[in-house]
Every structure is written in C-alpha cells, then in structure tokens.
Design an enzyme around this catalytic site. Structure first.
Site, PDB file in Angstrom:
ATOM      1  CE  LYS A  80       3.599  -5.966   3.772  1.00  0.00           C
ATOM      2  NZ  LYS A  80       3.055  -4.833   4.561  1.00  0.00           N
ATOM      3  CD  GLU A  95       7.999  -0.193   7.471  1.00  0.00           C
ATOM      4  OE1 GLU A  95       7.012  -0.902   7.199  1.00  0.00           O
ATOM      5  OE2 GLU A  95       8.206   0.919   6.945  1.00  0.00           O
ATOM      6  CG  ASP A 134      -0.349  -0.063   2.526  1.00  0.00           C
ATOM      7  OD1 ASP A 134       0.901  -0.117   2.602  1.00  0.00           O
ATOM      8  OD2 ASP A 134      -1.082  -0.062   3.535  1.00  0.00           O
TER       9      ASP A 134
HETATM   10  O1  KIV Z   1       3.630  -1.104   1.658  1.00  0.00           O
HETATM   11  C1  KIV Z   1       4.813  -1.475   1.639  1.00  0.00           C
HETATM   12  O2  KIV Z   1       5.553  -1.198   0.681  1.00  0.00           O
HETATM   13  C2  KIV Z   1       5.319  -2.233   2.776  1.00  0.00           C
HETATM   14  C3  KIV Z   1       6.794  -2.493   2.821  1.00  0.00           C
HETATM   15  C4  KIV Z   1       7.555  -1.276   3.090  1.00  0.00           C
HETATM   16  C5  KIV Z   1       7.113  -3.582   3.766  1.00  0.00           C
HETATM   17  O3  KIV Z   1       4.570  -2.611   3.612  1.00  0.00           O
END
Ligand code: KIV
Length: 293
Positions: free
Chosen positions: A116, A185, A47
């Site tokens: 995710k 993160e 996202d």
């Molecule tokens: O949205 C994203 O790009 C992420 C990564 C930075 C892990 O969640």
C-alpha cells in the site's frame, strides 16, 4: 472446509459480489494469528506501527527494513487473510525504480502479498511500475499520515469543493494506474460514498463512513490497547488495556502471597536423594519429592 487464502484479486471481486471487506492492522505473529483466525479478510502491516507499537509521534521514521521485519512475522502466522504491507516514508517517493525495489523487498523479504502507498495521481507512475513488476498495489488517499507536516495535522480532508474534487479525480487516477483497492482515510462520508460508487475497485474506509466497500482499523485502537485515543471514528471492540491491567495485578498479588504457582502449576518427581553440595546446609540433604519435603 478451511477458507482459502485471500488474494488481491479475491478482495477486488468482493465488491462486485456485494461483500464488505473487513481489515485490521497487525504487527506481529501473535496478533496476526488471532485476527486471522477470527476471520478478517485482510491484515495490513501499517506504518502506524511507528505510533501504535513504538510510541512515536508520527509514522515518519519507520524504515523499509523495519516494516519488512514486522511483515515477516505477520505473514508467517497468517493462513487465510490477505497480507498487505505499507511502503514507508521515502521508500517510493523518490523514483519509480526505488518504488519497485522497495515493494519487491516487502514481498521477497517481508512475505507481503501486496503493498500500500499513500498519495494521489502524482504517484500513478510509481503504482503502474510496481504493478508491472507483478506486485498488487492498494492506494491510500484522504488523510495521508506520511504528509502530516504538509497537511498540518490529522484532521478530516476533502471538506471543500476543490479538495473533494481532487480526491475524486485522484481515486480515478489510482484505479487507472492499476490499484486493486483504495483506502479512504478521514473524509466526509458523503464524499466517500460518491467515490465508492464511481469506482470499480473496492474502497476501504477509516473515518470515511459506512458507504465504503470495507473498513480498516488499527488493531490496538479497536481492541482498546490505547485508552487515551478516542477519535470520533473509532469504535472499541474490547478493552484490552484494562483487562491486561486487571490480569497483571492479580498475577503480582498471587506471586507476592505465594498463591502462585500452586500444585497444579508445579512439577513433581519420584523421591530422589540428592547429594548435598560441599557447602550446602543440612536442609540440602533432604529427600526431594518425598511426602512432606
Ligand atoms: O498505517 C496504517 O495503519 C494505515 C491505516 C490506518 C489505513 O495506513
């Protein structure tokens, strides 16, 4: 021999095989194809597209339909890497039922192979329900950008004992809930190493040091499309913004001077006599394709 398509199970097994996972974000077919052919293990339709592609201040207004649209483009162009798609803000936080429905849409419409979601033990129920529906889930703890307003910014998390302890127990809860991998993160590298050693599932770090089982970077950041973004954790592997600028300046100069298109980039034909249009000038009666015309 062509490498096989990477499944969530294959990514999970990479930990026990001692093989590190290389992942980047991708948001469209052109980038996905290039990243996939370069040999990445996984592509994340993050996202982060809200910020990286759309230039928003945060990730919060990315919708489920929008990310499914981007995921479809990535999935179509990806032959080897695993395609994992983010569940955006408010697509899984309200109820476990909505979480399953949202994850299902990313799989059915977006072509995602896993999803995710951000958050700790408080989302164990949602994760278990999504997994029960047959969809692998990657967890995400530490800095969770969907909670930026609660966290007060994008800083390092888990620096004091209480928050470090919470992250450790969140990681175990997410593993127990059925996650096949976990993004860490922006946490101190010692904590990330400790969490990684305590889990059977692989950790994939961003700003979490080398002790993780893999790494992820936003493709535009890693490839230098975002020259003003220079956080400590980011290493730039190309300077695409500068290269594009150089290429486009050359193109514009050649267009204006008439150097482009030259003969090599033009089509020729056999000499043909074109009838002039009623109002055409004598010039229009010329023999097109004849030498000197
Ligand atoms: O949205 C994203 O790009 C992420 C990564 C930075 C892990 O969640």
């Amino acid at each position: 021999m062509q490498p096989k398509k990477k499944t969530a199970i294959a990514l999970r097994k990479m930990k026990s095989a001692g093989e590190r996972i290389a992942m980047m974000t991708a948001y469209d077919a052109a980038f996905a194809r290039a990243l996939d052919e370069a040999g990445l293990d996984a592509l994340l339709v993050g996202d982060s597209l809200g910020m990286a592609v759309r230039g928003e201040r945060d990730t919060l207004n990315v919708t489920l339909d929008e990310i499914a649209y981007h995921c479809r483009m990535v999935a179509r162009a990806t032959r080897h890497a695993h395609v994992v798609c983010d569940l955006p803000f408010l697509s899984y936080q309200i109820s476990a039922e909505e979480a399953v429905r949202s994850a299902g849409l990313l799989v059915a419409k977006g072509g995602a192979e896993s999803v995710k979601l951000e958050g700790g033990a408080e989302y164990a129920k949602e994760i278990a329900r999504i997994v029960r529906a047959g969809i692998p889930v990657m967890g995400h703890i530490g800095l969770t950008p969907q909670s930026v307003n609660l966290l007060g910014g994008y800083g390092v998390q888990g620096r004091d004992e209480a928050t470090a302890q919470k992250l450790m127990s969140d990681a175990l809860s997410l593993q127990d809930a059925g996650c096949y991998a976990l993004v860490l993160e922006m946490i101190p590298h010692e904590l990330a190493t400790h969490i990684t050693a305590s889990l059977e599932i692989p950790t994939i770090g961003i700003g979490a040091g080398v002790g993780c089982d893999g790494q992820v970077l936003v493709c535009y950041d890693a490839l230098g499309m975002n020259p003003d973004f220079t956080p400590r954790f980011l290493k730039r592997y190309a300077e695409l913004y500068a290269e594009i600028g150089q290429a486009v300046r050359t193109y514009a100069t050649e267009v204006k001077s008439g150097a482009f298109p030259d003969e090599v980039h033009s089509f020729a034909t056999k000499p043909v006599q074109l009838a002039p249009a009623a109002s055409a000038s004598p010039e229009a009666a010329k023999v097109y394709g004849a030498t000197g015309s």
